[in-house]
Design a protein around this motif. Structure first.
Motif, PDB file in Angstrom:
ATOM      1  N   GLY A   7      49.784 -11.410  30.707  1.00  0.00           N
ATOM      2  CA  GLY A   7      51.014 -12.176  30.738  1.00  0.00           C
ATOM      3  C   GLY A   7      50.813 -13.656  30.463  1.00  0.00           C
ATOM      4  N   THR A   8      49.847 -14.261  31.144  1.00  0.00           N
ATOM      5  CA  THR A   8      49.660 -15.696  30.991  1.00  0.00           C
ATOM      6  C   THR A   8      49.194 -16.086  29.585  1.00  0.00           C
ATOM      7  OG1 THR A   8      49.261 -15.972  33.355  1.00  0.00           O
ATOM      8  CG2 THR A   8      48.463 -17.719  31.905  1.00  0.00           C
ATOM      9  N   PRO A   9      48.161 -15.429  29.023  1.00  0.00           N
ATOM     10  CA  PRO A   9      47.789 -15.797  27.652  1.00  0.00           C
ATOM     11  C   PRO A   9      48.863 -15.464  26.621  1.00  0.00           C
ATOM     12  CG  PRO A   9      46.451 -13.957  28.427  1.00  0.00           C
ATOM     13  CD  PRO A   9      47.192 -14.488  29.604  1.00  0.00           C
ATOM     14  N   LEU A  10      49.552 -14.330  26.783  1.00  0.00           N
ATOM     15  CA  LEU A  10      50.619 -13.996  25.845  1.00  0.00           C
ATOM     16  C   LEU A  10      51.771 -14.988  25.968  1.00  0.00           C
ATOM     17  CD1 LEU A  10      50.750 -10.088  26.039  1.00  0.00           C
ATOM     18  CD2 LEU A  10      49.967 -11.502  24.117  1.00  0.00           C
ATOM     19  N   GLY A  11      52.105 -15.334  27.216  1.00  0.00           N
ATOM     20  CA  GLY A  11      53.153 -16.327  27.425  1.00  0.00           C
ATOM     21  C   GLY A  11      52.762 -17.682  26.873  1.00  0.00           C
ATOM     22  N   THR A  12      51.474 -18.025  26.995  1.00  0.00           N
ATOM     23  CA  THR A  12      50.984 -19.277  26.422  1.00  0.00           C
ATOM     24  C   THR A  12      51.084 -19.255  24.910  1.00  0.00           C
ATOM     25  OG1 THR A  12      49.462 -19.557  28.291  1.00  0.00           O
ATOM     26  CG2 THR A  12      48.985 -20.810  26.294  1.00  0.00           C
ATOM     27  N   PHE A  13      50.718 -18.124  24.304  1.00  0.00           N
ATOM     28  CA  PHE A  13      50.819 -17.977  22.851  1.00  0.00           C
ATOM     29  C   PHE A  13      52.266 -18.122  22.389  1.00  0.00           C
ATOM     30  CE2 PHE A  13      51.514 -15.315  19.108  1.00  0.00           C
ATOM     31  CZ  PHE A  13      50.555 -15.830  18.230  1.00  0.00           C
ATOM     32  N   VAL A  14      53.176 -17.457  23.112  1.00  0.00           N
ATOM     33  CA  VAL A  14      54.598 -17.560  22.780  1.00  0.00           C
ATOM     34  C   VAL A  14      55.067 -19.009  22.902  1.00  0.00           C
ATOM     35  CG1 VAL A  14      56.922 -16.929  23.536  1.00  0.00           C
ATOM     36  CG2 VAL A  14      55.149 -15.178  23.371  1.00  0.00           C
ATOM     37  N   GLY A  15      54.639 -19.674  23.984  1.00  0.00           N
ATOM     38  CA  GLY A  15      55.058 -21.055  24.190  1.00  0.00           C
ATOM     39  C   GLY A  15      54.554 -21.995  23.126  1.00  0.00           C
ATOM     40  N   HIS A  16      53.315 -21.783  22.662  1.00  0.00           N
ATOM     41  CA  HIS A  16      52.751 -22.649  21.633  1.00  0.00           C
ATOM     42  C   HIS A  16      53.404 -22.431  20.268  1.00  0.00           C
ATOM     43  CE1 HIS A  16      48.718 -23.340  23.946  1.00  0.00           C
ATOM     44  NE2 HIS A  16      49.744 -23.962  24.479  1.00  0.00           N
ATOM     45  N   ASN A  17      53.888 -21.212  20.039  1.00  0.00           N
ATOM     46  CA  ASN A  17      54.418 -20.886  18.715  1.00  0.00           C
ATOM     47  C   ASN A  17      55.939 -20.856  18.629  1.00  0.00           C
ATOM     48  OD1 ASN A  17      51.974 -19.912  16.852  1.00  0.00           O
ATOM     49  ND2 ASN A  17      51.545 -19.248  18.939  1.00  0.00           N
ATOM     50  N   LEU A  18      56.602 -20.502  19.725  1.00  0.00           N
ATOM     51  CA  LEU A  18      58.063 -20.391  19.707  1.00  0.00           C
ATOM     52  C   LEU A  18      58.732 -21.379  20.656  1.00  0.00           C
ATOM     53  CD1 LEU A  18      58.448 -16.484  19.668  1.00  0.00           C
ATOM     54  CD2 LEU A  18      58.484 -18.062  17.727  1.00  0.00           C
ATOM     55  N   GLY A  19      57.922 -22.123  21.409  1.00  0.00           N
ATOM     56  CA  GLY A  19      58.489 -23.071  22.366  1.00  0.00           C
ATOM     57  C   GLY A  19      58.404 -22.530  23.778  1.00  0.00           C
ATOM     58  N   PHE A  70      37.074 -27.514  24.916  1.00  0.00           N
ATOM     59  CA  PHE A  70      37.746 -26.479  24.136  1.00  0.00           C
ATOM     60  C   PHE A  70      39.028 -27.035  23.526  1.00  0.00           C
ATOM     61  CE2 PHE A  70      35.265 -23.942  27.194  1.00  0.00           C
ATOM     62  CZ  PHE A  70      34.637 -23.061  26.328  1.00  0.00           C
ATOM     63  N   GLY A  71      39.409 -26.499  22.376  1.00  0.00           N
ATOM     64  CA  GLY A  71      40.666 -26.887  21.759  1.00  0.00           C
ATOM     65  C   GLY A  71      41.832 -26.176  22.422  1.00  0.00           C
ATOM     66  N   ALA A  72      43.044 -26.711  22.233  1.00  0.00           N
ATOM     67  CA  ALA A  72      44.234 -26.112  22.843  1.00  0.00           C
ATOM     68  C   ALA A  72      44.444 -24.677  22.368  1.00  0.00           C
ATOM     69  CB  ALA A  72      45.462 -26.960  22.517  1.00  0.00           C
ATOM     70  N   GLU A  73      44.038 -24.385  21.127  1.00  0.00           N
ATOM     71  CA  GLU A  73      44.204 -23.022  20.600  1.00  0.00           C
ATOM     72  C   GLU A  73      43.308 -22.011  21.302  1.00  0.00           C
ATOM     73  OE1 GLU A  73      40.787 -24.890  18.539  1.00  0.00           O
ATOM     74  OE2 GLU A  73      42.834 -25.537  19.027  1.00  0.00           O
ATOM     75  N   SER A  74      42.293 -22.480  22.016  1.00  0.00           N
ATOM     76  CA  SER A  74      41.375 -21.583  22.733  1.00  0.00           C
ATOM     77  C   SER A  74      41.880 -21.207  24.111  1.00  0.00           C
ATOM     78  CB  SER A  74      39.996 -22.243  22.877  1.00  0.00           C
ATOM     79  OG  SER A  74      39.430 -22.550  21.624  1.00  0.00           O
ATOM     80  N   VAL A  75      42.892 -21.916  24.618  1.00  0.00           N
ATOM     81  CA  VAL A  75      43.331 -21.700  25.999  1.00  0.00           C
ATOM     82  C   VAL A  75      43.799 -20.268  26.246  1.00  0.00           C
ATOM     83  CG1 VAL A  75      45.039 -22.381  27.735  1.00  0.00           C
ATOM     84  CG2 VAL A  75      43.824 -24.127  26.419  1.00  0.00           C
ATOM     85  N   PRO A  76      44.632 -19.644  25.369  1.00  0.00           N
ATOM     86  CA  PRO A  76      45.017 -18.252  25.635  1.00  0.00           C
ATOM     87  C   PRO A  76      43.818 -17.312  25.760  1.00  0.00           C
ATOM     88  CG  PRO A  76      46.416 -19.188  23.940  1.00  0.00           C
ATOM     89  CD  PRO A  76      45.308 -20.164  24.176  1.00  0.00           C
ATOM     90  N   TRP A  77      42.782 -17.515  24.932  1.00  0.00           N
ATOM     91  CA  TRP A  77      41.601 -16.649  25.010  1.00  0.00           C
ATOM     92  C   TRP A  77      40.802 -16.909  26.277  1.00  0.00           C
ATOM     93  CZ3 TRP A  77      42.051 -12.879  21.782  1.00  0.00           C
ATOM     94  CH2 TRP A  77      42.724 -13.083  20.575  1.00  0.00           C
ATOM     95  N   LEU A  78      40.762 -18.137  26.714  1.00  0.00           N
ATOM     96  CA  LEU A  78      40.062 -18.463  27.961  1.00  0.00           C
ATOM     97  C   LEU A  78      40.794 -17.873  29.161  1.00  0.00           C
ATOM     98  CD1 LEU A  78      39.194 -22.174  27.125  1.00  0.00           C
ATOM     99  CD2 LEU A  78      37.555 -20.289  27.363  1.00  0.00           C
ATOM    100  N   LEU A  79      42.123 -17.910  29.114  1.00  0.00           N
ATOM    101  CA  LEU A  79      42.894 -17.281  30.180  1.00  0.00           C
ATOM    102  C   LEU A  79      42.719 -15.763  30.155  1.00  0.00           C
ATOM    103  CD1 LEU A  79      46.176 -19.391  30.060  1.00  0.00           C
ATOM    104  CD2 LEU A  79      44.357 -19.489  31.774  1.00  0.00           C
ATOM    105  N   LEU A  80      42.526 -15.214  28.970  1.00  0.00           N
ATOM    106  CA  LEU A  80      42.247 -13.782  28.854  1.00  0.00           C
ATOM    107  C   LEU A  80      40.921 -13.448  29.533  1.00  0.00           C
ATOM    108  CD1 LEU A  80      43.482 -11.242  27.468  1.00  0.00           C
ATOM    109  CD2 LEU A  80      41.922 -11.665  25.583  1.00  0.00           C
ATOM    110  N   ILE A  81      39.927 -14.288  29.349  1.00  0.00           N
ATOM    111  CA  ILE A  81      38.630 -14.099  30.002  1.00  0.00           C
ATOM    112  C   ILE A  81      38.787 -14.201  31.516  1.00  0.00           C
ATOM    113  CG2 ILE A  81      36.345 -15.145  30.324  1.00  0.00           C
ATOM    114  CD1 ILE A  81      36.444 -15.913  27.348  1.00  0.00           C
ATOM    115  N   TYR A  82      39.542 -15.203  31.961  1.00  0.00           N
ATOM    116  CA  TYR A  82      39.815 -15.365  33.399  1.00  0.00           C
ATOM    117  C   TYR A  82      40.496 -14.106  33.942  1.00  0.00           C
ATOM    118  CZ  TYR A  82      41.645 -17.534  37.682  1.00  0.00           C
ATOM    119  OH  TYR A  82      41.950 -17.825  38.993  1.00  0.00           O
ATOM    120  N   GLY A  83      41.490 -13.597  33.205  1.00  0.00           N
ATOM    121  CA  GLY A  83      42.214 -12.418  33.655  1.00  0.00           C
ATOM    122  C   GLY A  83      41.369 -11.158  33.660  1.00  0.00           C
TER     123      GLY A  83
END
Length: 404
Positions: free
Chosen positions: A143-155, A232-245
């Protein structure tokens, strides 16, 4: 039982995504609302405050409502709150919407755990709680990385709209598979408050609040920590949250298994290791490879402590587990609310962003101290009970009566 737990877990997944996704889109929300990052961090505190207030208040006021219609109403309120966050035009209204979203979460979680425990076999309550709290982990890992991806791309507003859709999709499954169960009490709802006279329950709730404070303080600001300190770059955050999850999922099942083996001892041991990992993050977090490994381990330990803490509350609550778990969830959110403020203070007025790891480690040590004190009290109580039984048996034997 499996389908019932799955439908409840799916709702928990949606609610947890709504709670934690703010960590991944915090800079986006701050920019969109024209506020500072610490001010945006208060959106975490608003959600937490809703849970703190809603946990005891909503649970007491709805104690006479049968569990199934109750959780349906709670889901609808959560959907409305998240939709409000998606469409609110300004910062204050987003704060208010976050507060409303949080109001019902503790009660839903408490009722869900009560249902899971009621369906579980004796001695398997920790594993049943772990299955339900898997929704927490999936909220992090998916949820968190997908939501982050959505937020970065769709607002970021699209993120909250998606969060509202998840429990709405789960609602038909809840209606179909969750069994009808009676209300939490048939007596006085306020009479259930007597359960808090039990010292063991008060220690269990305190353990949840303090034991989670350190890691939550770090997680609220994990995006600026990983981008600002680990490079890390901002684009890496969803993947890092995926690792955390991913670590969180592993930790959830590990914690459930350990809770059924040795409840308080396992929580104490996990807190000790968690404090060490937070300190290691401070020392080694500037290295990207080390940060990757430590992110996984941090997620594992952060969620390994949860099943044991929740099961401890249920086992010490006696006849009022729903209210006790709701208040316990409020205790966790009290830690979240304080964490949002504390982290902002450390960053702006305190020693700075990098010291958050050490602050988190110190707070976790405080939680470890509470776990050890609770364990000591339990051992003393057990020893006193054994001595009383032995004394009673000796008295009966000396009087010529066989011991029971």
């Amino acid at each position: 039982m499996r389908l019932s737990l799955f439908s409840l877990m799916l709702v928990v997944f949606g609610l947890t995504t709504g709670e934690f996704v703010i960590a991944g889109i915090l800079p986006d929300v701050a920019a969109g609302l024209s506020v500072s990052i610490p001010s945006a961090g208060l959106l975490v505190s608003a959600y937490a405050l809703g849970m703190i207030v809603g946990g005891p208040v909503v649970t007491v006021l709805t104690a006479h409502v049968a569990r199934k219609p109750l959780i349906v109403c709670l889901i609808l309120v959560a959907v409305a709150g998240n939709l409000g966050s998606a469409v609110a035009p300004g910062y204050v209204l987003v704060l208010l919407s976050r507060f409303v979203s949080g109001l019902v979460v503790a009660t839903f979680f408490a009722v869900g755990i009560a249902i899971a425990v009621s369906l579980a076999q004796e001695g398997k309550q920790g594993a049943a709680v772990a299955k339900l709290t898997l929704g927490l982990n999936l909220g992090i890992v998916l949820g968190t990385p997908l939501g982050t991806f959505v937020g970065h791309n769709l607002g970021w507003r699209a993120t909250f709209a998606a969060v509202a859709a998840i429990p709405l999709i789960a609602l038909p499954l809840v209606l179909r598979f969750v069994p009808a169960q009676p209300a939490a009490t048939t007596g006085s709802a306020f009479g259930e408050l007597r359960v808090f006279g039990n010292p063991a329950l008060r220690w269990a709730i305190l353990l949840t609040a303090v034991g989670n404070l350190g890691v939550v303080t770090v997680f609220v600001y994990i995006t600026p920590l990983l981008t600002g300190l680990s490079g890390f770059g901002a684009e890496s955050v969803p993947w890092l949250l995926l690792i955390y999850g991913a670590g969180a999922i592993a930790g959830n099942f590990l914690g459930g298994w350990l809770a059924d083996k040795a409840l308080l001892r396992s929580v104490a041991a996990l807190l000790a290791v968690l404090a060490g990992v937070l300190a290691a993050f401070w020392a080694l977090g500037s290295s990207r490879p080390a940060a990757l490994v430590l992110t996984f381990v941090l997620g594992l330990l952060a969620f390994a402590i949860i099943p044991g803490m929740q099961t401890r509350v249920v086992t010490t609550a006696g006849a009022a587990p729903t209210l006790a778990v709701a208040v316990n969830a409020s205790g966790f959110q009290l830690a979240s609310a304080f964490a949002g403020w504390l982290g902002g203070w450390v960053i702006e007025d305190g020693p700075g962003l990098g010291s958050l790891y050490l602050v988190g480690a110190g707070l976790t040590v405080a939680g470890l101290g509470i776990a050890l004190l609770a364990l000591r009290r339990e051992r003393r109580s057990s020893t006193a009970s054994s001595a009383a039984v032995s004394s009673s048996a000796s008295t009966k034997a000396s009087a010529g009566s066989p011991p029971e």
